[in-house]
Design a protein around this motif. Structure first.
Motif, mmCIF file in Angstrom:
data_model
loop_
_atom_site.group_PDB
_atom_site.id
_atom_site.type_symbol
_atom_site.label_atom_id
_atom_site.label_comp_id
_atom_site.label_asym_id
_atom_site.label_seq_id
_atom_site.Cartn_x
_atom_site.Cartn_y
_atom_site.Cartn_z
ATOM 1 N N SER A 87 -30.122 15.243 -65.666
ATOM 2 C CA SER A 87 -31.413 14.591 -66.408
ATOM 3 C C SER A 87 -32.157 13.923 -65.135
ATOM 4 C CB SER A 87 -30.996 13.265 -67.029
ATOM 5 O OG SER A 87 -32.031 12.904 -67.700
ATOM 6 N N LYS A 88 -33.652 13.755 -65.444
ATOM 7 C CA LYS A 88 -34.183 13.390 -64.278
ATOM 8 C C LYS A 88 -35.227 12.110 -64.947
ATOM 9 C CE LYS A 88 -35.253 17.911 -62.252
ATOM 10 N NZ LYS A 88 -36.343 18.966 -61.939
ATOM 11 N N PHE A 89 -35.313 11.270 -64.257
ATOM 12 C CA PHE A 89 -36.090 10.133 -64.432
ATOM 13 C C PHE A 89 -37.286 9.599 -63.100
ATOM 14 C CE2 PHE A 89 -32.554 8.118 -62.525
ATOM 15 C CZ PHE A 89 -32.975 7.132 -61.759
ATOM 16 N N THR A 90 -38.142 8.949 -63.682
ATOM 17 C CA THR A 90 -39.156 8.431 -62.683
ATOM 18 C C THR A 90 -39.112 7.027 -62.107
ATOM 19 O OG1 THR A 90 -40.715 8.217 -64.190
ATOM 20 C CG2 THR A 90 -40.856 10.338 -63.223
ATOM 21 N N VAL A 91 -39.399 6.857 -60.736
ATOM 22 C CA VAL A 91 -39.127 5.511 -60.355
ATOM 23 C C VAL A 91 -40.489 5.350 -59.580
ATOM 24 C CG1 VAL A 91 -38.115 4.035 -58.644
ATOM 25 C CG2 VAL A 91 -36.839 5.703 -59.856
ATOM 26 N N LYS A 92 -41.073 4.022 -59.827
ATOM 27 C CA LYS A 92 -42.072 3.618 -59.007
ATOM 28 C C LYS A 92 -41.836 2.261 -58.277
ATOM 29 C CE LYS A 92 -47.120 3.396 -59.186
ATOM 30 N NZ LYS A 92 -48.416 3.892 -59.756
ATOM 31 N N LEU A 93 -42.047 2.300 -57.119
ATOM 32 C CA LEU A 93 -41.742 1.138 -56.253
ATOM 33 C C LEU A 93 -43.121 0.682 -55.713
ATOM 34 C CD1 LEU A 93 -38.997 1.081 -53.475
ATOM 35 C CD2 LEU A 93 -41.209 -0.127 -53.279
ATOM 36 N N ILE A 94 -43.209 -0.719 -55.890
ATOM 37 C CA ILE A 94 -44.562 -1.455 -55.175
ATOM 38 C C ILE A 94 -44.002 -2.486 -54.560
ATOM 39 C CG2 ILE A 94 -46.480 -2.709 -56.142
ATOM 40 C CD1 ILE A 94 -46.157 -1.517 -58.892
ATOM 41 N N SER A 95 -44.603 -2.355 -53.227
ATOM 42 C CA SER A 95 -44.324 -3.501 -52.187
ATOM 43 C C SER A 95 -45.493 -4.297 -51.874
ATOM 44 C CB SER A 95 -43.553 -2.899 -51.050
ATOM 45 O OG SER A 95 -42.947 -4.032 -50.060
ATOM 46 N N TRP A 96 -45.323 -5.359 -51.890
ATOM 47 C CA TRP A 96 -46.677 -6.380 -51.379
ATOM 48 C C TRP A 96 -46.246 -7.431 -50.839
ATOM 49 C CZ3 TRP A 96 -50.545 -7.896 -55.852
ATOM 50 C CH2 TRP A 96 -51.576 -8.202 -55.292
ATOM 51 N N ASN A 97 -46.807 -8.006 -49.672
ATOM 52 C CA ASN A 97 -46.832 -9.405 -49.231
ATOM 53 C C ASN A 97 -47.842 -10.181 -49.763
ATOM 54 O OD1 ASN A 97 -47.514 -11.576 -47.397
ATOM 55 N ND2 ASN A 97 -46.363 -10.443 -45.727
ATOM 56 N N LEU A 98 -47.524 -10.919 -50.696
ATOM 57 C CA LEU A 98 -48.344 -11.725 -51.623
ATOM 58 C C LEU A 98 -49.351 -12.654 -50.942
ATOM 59 C CD1 LEU A 98 -45.967 -12.113 -54.588
ATOM 60 C CD2 LEU A 98 -47.900 -10.511 -54.478
ATOM 61 N N CYS A 99 -48.839 -13.353 -49.791
ATOM 62 C CA CYS A 99 -49.427 -14.424 -49.185
ATOM 63 C C CYS A 99 -49.756 -15.401 -50.195
ATOM 64 C CB CYS A 99 -50.721 -14.028 -48.467
ATOM 65 S SG CYS A 99 -51.360 -15.131 -47.285
ATOM 66 N N GLN A 100 -48.474 -15.511 -51.056
ATOM 67 C CA GLN A 100 -48.492 -16.556 -51.883
ATOM 68 C C GLN A 100 -49.610 -16.396 -53.179
ATOM 69 O OE1 GLN A 100 -48.435 -20.759 -49.933
ATOM 70 N NE2 GLN A 100 -48.445 -19.363 -48.144
ATOM 71 N N VAL A 101 -50.062 -15.020 -53.384
ATOM 72 C CA VAL A 101 -51.186 -14.997 -54.468
ATOM 73 C C VAL A 101 -50.067 -15.080 -55.912
ATOM 74 C CG1 VAL A 101 -52.473 -13.067 -55.643
ATOM 75 C CG2 VAL A 101 -52.471 -13.320 -53.148
ATOM 76 N N ALA A 102 -50.997 -15.758 -56.908
ATOM 77 C CA ALA A 102 -50.278 -16.054 -58.220
ATOM 78 C C ALA A 102 -50.123 -14.786 -58.915
ATOM 79 C CB ALA A 102 -51.242 -16.844 -58.881
ATOM 80 N N PRO A 103 -49.213 -14.823 -59.883
ATOM 81 C CA PRO A 103 -49.138 -13.397 -60.749
ATOM 82 C C PRO A 103 -50.612 -13.107 -61.292
ATOM 83 C CG PRO A 103 -47.421 -14.972 -61.022
ATOM 84 C CD PRO A 103 -48.176 -15.512 -60.227
ATOM 85 N N THR A 104 -50.726 -11.628 -61.195
ATOM 86 C CA THR A 104 -52.191 -11.323 -61.409
ATOM 87 C C THR A 104 -52.268 -10.107 -62.467
ATOM 88 O OG1 THR A 104 -54.078 -10.215 -60.483
ATOM 89 C CG2 THR A 104 -52.124 -9.979 -59.236
ATOM 90 N N THR A 105 -53.225 -10.032 -63.162
ATOM 91 C CA THR A 105 -53.239 -8.718 -63.996
ATOM 92 C C THR A 105 -53.529 -7.427 -63.510
ATOM 93 O OG1 THR A 105 -55.624 -9.445 -64.654
ATOM 94 C CG2 THR A 105 -53.786 -10.157 -66.136
ATOM 95 N N GLU A 106 -53.992 -7.772 -62.033
ATOM 96 C CA GLU A 106 -54.331 -6.639 -61.200
ATOM 97 C C GLU A 106 -53.157 -5.381 -61.061
ATOM 98 O OE1 GLU A 106 -57.073 -5.803 -59.661
ATOM 99 O OE2 GLU A 106 -58.382 -7.695 -59.248
ATOM 100 N N LEU A 107 -51.750 -6.026 -61.484
ATOM 101 C CA LEU A 107 -50.791 -5.349 -61.735
ATOM 102 C C LEU A 107 -50.821 -4.177 -62.475
ATOM 103 C CD1 LEU A 107 -47.704 -7.558 -61.513
ATOM 104 C CD2 LEU A 107 -48.107 -5.584 -60.036
ATOM 105 N N ALA A 108 -51.758 -4.164 -63.593
ATOM 106 C CA ALA A 108 -52.097 -3.065 -64.537
ATOM 107 C C ALA A 108 -52.508 -2.053 -63.695
ATOM 108 C CB ALA A 108 -53.051 -3.512 -65.577
ATOM 109 N N LYS A 109 -53.347 -2.308 -62.716
ATOM 110 C CA LYS A 109 -53.910 -0.959 -61.860
ATOM 111 C C LYS A 109 -52.765 -0.226 -61.304
ATOM 112 C CE LYS A 109 -58.181 -3.308 -60.796
ATOM 113 N NZ LYS A 109 -59.089 -3.674 -59.636
ATOM 114 N N MET A 110 -51.532 -0.805 -61.107
ATOM 115 C CA MET A 110 -50.408 -0.190 -60.245
ATOM 116 C C MET A 110 -49.360 0.362 -61.059
ATOM 117 S SD MET A 110 -50.236 -2.919 -57.245
ATOM 118 C CE MET A 110 -51.022 -4.324 -57.642
#
Length: 702
Positions: A87-110
């Motif tokens: 079987s095959k499956f997909t992985v998405k890895l997101i890495s980000w130095n937040l500099c203390q940015v609060a959780p954001t809906t900008e994640l929807a872009k990623m």
């Protein structure tokens, strides 16, 4: 910059970002499970003929339990050809130095994949740095939970957080679709601090897990390891060396799941294999296995170091030998390949001084550091650099990188980077796995329940005993198997502060193989009645439980009214007086009487006589033989009767029994040749005074 992923894939340049739907979708792995057609699994096979079940029968009891997982895995491995499918499956890895940015809906872009149809990955890995201030003293669990909630809201229904961990500013979050999450097991976390005095303002989190693992190492699945790093900062040449030392420390702290992966040439520790590789079998077991011609070769194969390592974070490597203006010029002209010629990390990888065995996709996106807030512009105080990176290591046929880029999401002084992968592996079909495990479970439980370990004879004892005397009760414990057993005895339903009913000889002990030993319980009951106690007998290392019980019917003639004696007890007392009166002489008959105060005043013979009077029919014929030399038996019987008389409540001569025994007493006094004063010295506890005795001695009727 645009609102889309900036990467090395030209196709992604035109991909627009849309808000993710919240409608549940069946992911590709679930579809695969539904559509796969399994072959007939071992059609018509006999479970008793498989190696695992034959060994189960041959192992000693403790090894049947100890090697359950190994035997189950060996059993399941019989079905690899029919029930395990690729079987095959997909992985998405997101890495980000937040500099203390609060959780954001900008994640929807990623979160969506960069493919034209905008699918979602089955596995998401988020590695954040500076989730909280580096001046904090610990990670903030509530902030991590907020990020988890934000990510879940951007994904369709059917995803779950399978792991989250924090190390001061570092945060690692792993989310998976429901079918894939069921395949994840053995999650392990390790951390190391890289700051001054190993403080965690810089550091690394290692998260490793198995994907598709079944049982132990033989079906070990695919090992995956996630390294989330924040290395030491600095633009000076010496800082690059410091970062290399950071990598060396990490490599000397964590083992990697791929043998070809090395963070630096002189770092690395041997992979820790927690699965026991050698069967620890007794000579008897080995002989049985040899006699049955069962091979144990390869039953526990060590895992091969060909897992996948996904490495990401703020590695802090800079662009050297270029000024800020040159870097901006190359950036504006999208000459990213030219920039990477001066990238510290790219050059160190080329020189094989770091990240041996790792690969990095082509960098076709702008430097990710350092930006000014939400302006999207670079900070003039620092040279732009590719500080944020994603690398990977794994077999070429197992992992394929689909995408590598960054997102123009602002707020932090870093841009997030992401990578998309397709991973090929094999899974045991869930329903088939469940069916086979149930097969093994049923057979295993049948074998375990039929094990003959310990036999106790008898299991229930009920006996009559005499109040005031120690009573011994003996059980025989028999070990029926080919290994020693350790047992423990505990009284059941015993109150915390209540004294134990019986004293137990060796409450916890070991019985050698194929042997037996007596276990003795003792008690000294103080009063008439019934004493009942139940005990559980457990075996160390086993769930087996046996129960034994003891009932003592406590009887006594001492202190009991004559008319309440059992008929046999009464007759034994009458016969005892008759036996004494039949003695050939009175020699020594009264020698002990005045010393008798309690049971302990009696000799063993005298105690046994009193027990026989209480419980049995006294064998006076046997006692008569002891009178051939002296009056040993008569002395003993009189001492026992004297003990009985001392605690007699009263002799009521108004009852038939009372008249008979009082008459026997007067006959005894006369037989002993005592006058009334002497008789009162010995038997005064039964009379008012010596004159009363005189009246009875002179009377012809008593």
């Amino acid at each position: 910059m645009t609102d889309s992923l900036t990467s090395n894939d030209a196709q992604s340049e035109s991909t627009t970002t849309t808000e993710p739907t919240t409608i549940a979708t069946e992911d590709k792995l679930a579809q695969k499970f539904r559509s796969v057609t399994l072959q007939d699994s071992k059609d018509g096979f006999s479970i008793e003929n498989l190696r695992s079940t034959r060994l189960l029968q041959l192992f000693n009891p403790s090894n049947k339990l100890r090697y359950h997982d190994l035997l189950e895995t060996d059993f399941l491995s019989e079905f690899q050809k029919t029930d395990i499918f690729p079987s095959k499956f997909t992985v998405k890895l997101i890495s980000w130095n937040l500099c203390q940015v609060a959780p954001t809906t900008e994640l929807a872009k990623m979160v969506k994949m960069s493919s034209p149809n905008g699918d979602y990955a089955e596995l998401y890995i988020l590695t954040f740095q500076e989730t909280v201030s580096l001046r904090s003293f610990s990670h903030n669990g509530s902030v991590i939970d907020q990020w988890c909630g934000t990510v879940l809201r951007t994904l369709p229904a059917g995803y779950k957080v399978v792991h989250k961990s924090g190390l001061l500013g570092l945060t690692t979050i792993v989310l998976a679709s429901n079918p894939l999450s069921a395949q994840i097991s053995d999650v392990r976390v390790e951390t190391v601090g890289l700051g001054y005095l190993s403080w965690y303002n810089k550091g690394c989190i290692s998260v490793r897990f198995s994907l598709g693992k079944v049982g132990d190492s033989k079906l070990s699945g695919l090992p995956i390891q996630i390294l989330n790093m924040h290395l030491v900062h600095g633009e000076e040449d010496s800082s690059a060396n410091a970062r290399a030392k950071n990598l060396q420390k990490i490599g000397n702290t964590f083992s990697l799941v791929n043998e070809s992966a090395h963070l630096t040439p002189d770092s690395g520790i041997e992979a820790k294999d927690t699965i026991e590789r050698t069967l620890d079998l007794s000579d008897i077991e080995l002989q049985k296995i040899s006699n049955e011609s069962v091979s144990i070769s390869g039953i526990s194969e060590p895992p091969v170091g060909d897992g996948i390592v996904l490495l990401s974070g703020d590695l802090n490597f800079r662009i050297s030998e270029l000024g800020r203006d040159s870097i901006l010029s190359y950036t504006n002209s999208k000459s990213f390949a030219e920039l990477t010629r001066y990238d510290e990390l790219s050059n160190m990888i080329g020189q094989k001084s770091v990240f041996q065995g790792f690969q990095e996709g082509v960098i076709n996106f702008p430097p990710t550091f350092k930006l000014k807030g939400r302006s999207g512009e670079y900070d003039i105080k620092r040279k732009p650099a590719y500080t944020d990176r994603i690398l990977y290591c794994g077999p070429q046929l197992t992992i394929k990188q689909l995408e590598y880029g960054s997102y123009p999401v602002y707020g932090s002084d870093h841009l997030p980077v992401c990578a998309e992968f397709e991973i090929s592996t094999a899974f045991f079909h869930p329903q088939s796995l469940l069916d086979h495990r149930l097969q093994f479970k049923d057979y295993y439980q049948h074998v375990i329940s039929s094990m003959r370990l310990l036999e106790i004879e008898p299991e229930t004892i009920e006996i009559d005993c005499c109040s005031g005397f120690e009573q011994r009760v003996e059980f025989m414990f028999k070990n029926l198997c080919d290994e020693s057993l350790t047992y423990k005895i505990a009284e059941r339903n015993k109150g915390f502060f209540r004294q134990a009913t019986f004293r137990i000889d060796k409450e916890r002990s070991t019985i050698d193989r194929k042997s037996e030993k007596p276990v003795v319980f003792t008690a000294t009951p103080a009063k008439i009645g019934k004493i009942t106690a139940s005990y559980s007998v457990t075996l160390s290392g086993f769930d087996a439980l046996k129960t034994i019980s003891i009932t003592l019917n406590v009887k006594s003639v001492v202190g009991v009214d004559i008319d309440k004696l059992e008929e046999q007890q009464y007759q034994n007392i009458v016969d005892s007086f008759t036996f004494i009166l039949s003695s050939k002489s009175t020699l020594g008959l009264t020698s002990h009487l005045l010393d008798i105060e309690s049971f302990d005043s009696l000799s063993k013979l005298e105690q046994n006589i009193l027990k026989q009077v209480t419980l049995d029919r006294v064998n006076f014929g046997k006692l008569a033989g002891a009178n051939e030399i002296g009056n040993k038996a008569s002395v003993a019987v009189l001492d026992a009767m004297y003990m009985w008389m001392k605690f007699l409540p009263d002799i009521n001569i108004g009852t038939p029994r009372g008249r008979v025994l009082f008459s026997k007493l007067i006959d005894l006094i006369k037989f002993l040749g005592m006058d009334n004063e002497k008789a009162y010295e010995y038997f005064g506890f039964l009379f008012n005074d010596e004159y009363e005795i005189l009246d009875y001695l002179e009377s012809s009727v008593h």
